[in-house]
Design an enzyme around this catalytic site. Structure first.
Site, PDB file in Angstrom:
ATOM      1  N   TYR A 197       1.067  -1.279  -0.299  1.00 47.35           N
ATOM      2  CA  TYR A 197       0.514  -0.159  -0.175  1.00 47.35           C
ATOM      3  C   TYR A 197       1.122   1.414  -0.310  1.00 47.35           C
ATOM      4  CZ  TYR A 197      -2.970   3.121   1.457  1.00 47.35           C
ATOM      5  OH  TYR A 197      -4.018   4.659   1.373  1.00 47.35           O
ATOM      6  N   GLU A 250      -2.682   7.623  -4.649  1.00 49.24           N
ATOM      7  CA  GLU A 250      -3.433   5.861  -3.752  1.00 49.24           C
ATOM      8  C   GLU A 250      -2.967   5.386  -4.853  1.00 49.24           C
ATOM      9  OE1 GLU A 250      -5.827   4.619  -0.082  1.00 49.24           O
ATOM     10  OE2 GLU A 250      -6.681   4.213  -1.946  1.00 49.24           O
TER      11      GLU A 250
END
Ligand code: GDP
Ligand code: MN
Length: 385
Positions: free
Chosen positions: A108, A196
């Protein structure tokens, strides 16, 4: 302002961040052709302004072009409901077809604004993928955060620290350092509120690659980028939000039954709080801002009435720059035009308040005036019974 995954990946690609080869499609036939181009085996991904698509069946690995086409037909034919869309779901108008990549590990990675320090920060975790929310809750220690000094910028050694914390080594570690530096460049150049990448992956062949990308531009900076308005996919927005945007009004949809017309964000928050305290549930709020005109108030009122959840309206306006009689005229004009019979409570204060109240009381509308926020909120809740 949001953009689609395929647009975000184009942008990242132009800053030398590796992304899979892909093609965006508008029809199931295009999806079939794109799948053929990728050699049959490929990823088919619904493009909507929401995450959580994988778990909701919006992302699929297919093995031949016909399968891609069938899945595309299914996606185009329905609304995709994910954890982030709400029960209504979002219509799929575009599909991204990408080369299928063999994934060895998922990470992530994001850059966003930390409101406490007023700085960009990097958030990274070696436990990326579709369950990042659960990771953040269960093992927060596996999430690494680095705040970036805006004057010094992001330094290589800081980027390397993140890459090492992710457990990367050798050339992949150095690739990750470059990727982070480039990501920060995108952030600054494009005025992003969020980038993101989840998942960032290391492929079985040993390459670092952004498999998913979400970018949000800072709404306050949209004027600096002429290309941004053309990037918006209006099929992904609430039609009332689009109309409100045209009139420079801020409209936010909520899930209750009372429509709220207010001026100023602070007053809007206070209004919602007090309504809740009185047992009321706001259906939305519309902020007409400081110097709204009669036309603007009328448009705002009409927008609120188009929301089918609205059963009553609470107007809470402090007439400092705005005169109360002008507000009253706007309300009367709009309510008469659309033949509104719903209960309305108007709490206003400021210049020309007596005249404003007189106009409302004599208007023949189902309206009550109130002097205080608490009293007004109680009244609208009572009127809805
Ligand atoms: P999201 O669920 O909306 O965040 O959509 P993603 O683009 O993140 O896709 C969901 C998941 O699909 C990812 O976490 C990956 O595990 C998987 N995925 C996406 N692209 C590929 C690919 O090319 N190959 C493989 N094997 N898996 C992929
Ligand atoms: Mn994702």
């Amino acid at each position: 302002m949001n953009i689609h995954e395929y647009q975000a990946k184009e942008l990242l690609g132009s800053y030398e961040i590796p992304v899979p080869r892909g093609r965006v499609c508008l029809t199931a036939d295009q999806v079939e052709r794109a799948a053929k181009m990728m050699g049959g085996r490929c990823m088919v991904k619904a493009q909507v302004y929401a995450g959580g698509r994988g778990k909701a069946g919006g992302v699929k690995l297919v093995h031949h072009p016909e399968q891609a086409q069938d899945f595309a037909k299914e996606l185009f034919g329905r609304k995709l409901v994910t954890k982030q869309t709400g029960p209504e779901g979002l219509r799929v108008r575009r599909i991204l077809v990408e080369e299928a990549v063999e994934i060895a590990k998922e990470f992530y990675l994001s850059i966003t604004l930390d409101r406490e320090s007023s700085r960009y920060c990097i958030i990274a975790s070696a436990q990326g993928g579709i369950d990042i929310e659960a990771v953040a809750q269960k093992s927060p220690e596996s999430i690494h955060v680095l705040t970036i000094d805006p004057f010094a910028g992001l330094r290589s050694f800081q980027a390397r620290k993140i890459a090492l914390a992710l457990g990367l080594s050798g050339s992949v570690c150095e690739d990750c350092v470059s990727l982070l530096l480039n990501l920060y460049k995108v952030c600054l150049a494009k005025d992003c509120a969020l980038i993101e990448i989840n998942p960032l992956v290391v492929t079985k062949a040993g390459w670092l690659m952004a498999m998913d990308a979400k970018i949000t531009f800072d709404d306050n900076a949209v004027f600096r980028h002429r290309e941004y308005p053309d990037m918006v996919d209006y099929s992904q927005l609430d039609p009332l939000e689009i109309t409100a945007g045209k009139y420079d009004l801020a409209y936010i949809k909520l899930d209750g039954s009372i429509g709220c017309l207010v001026n100023g964000a602070g007053l809007a928050m206070a209004t919602l709080d007090v309504l809740h305290e009185c047992g009321g549930r706001p259906a939305n709020f519309l902020d007409v801002g400081g110097g709204a005109t009669r036309e603007k108030v009328a448009e705002a009122f009409k927008i609120i009435l188009q929301d089918s959840d609205v059963q009553g309206i609470f107007v809470n306006i402090f007439g400092g720059i705005m005169r109360c009689d002008v507000i009253a005229q706007g309300i009367i004009e709009a309510a008469s035009e659309v033949r509104c019979t719903l209960p309305i409570v108007v709490r206003m204060d400021g210049s020309q308040v007596e005249e404003g109240k007189r106009l409302l009381t004599e208007s023949g509308l189902n309206v009550q005036c109130s002097d205080t926020l608490g009293d007004g909120a109680q009244r609208i809740v009572q009127m809805l019974g």
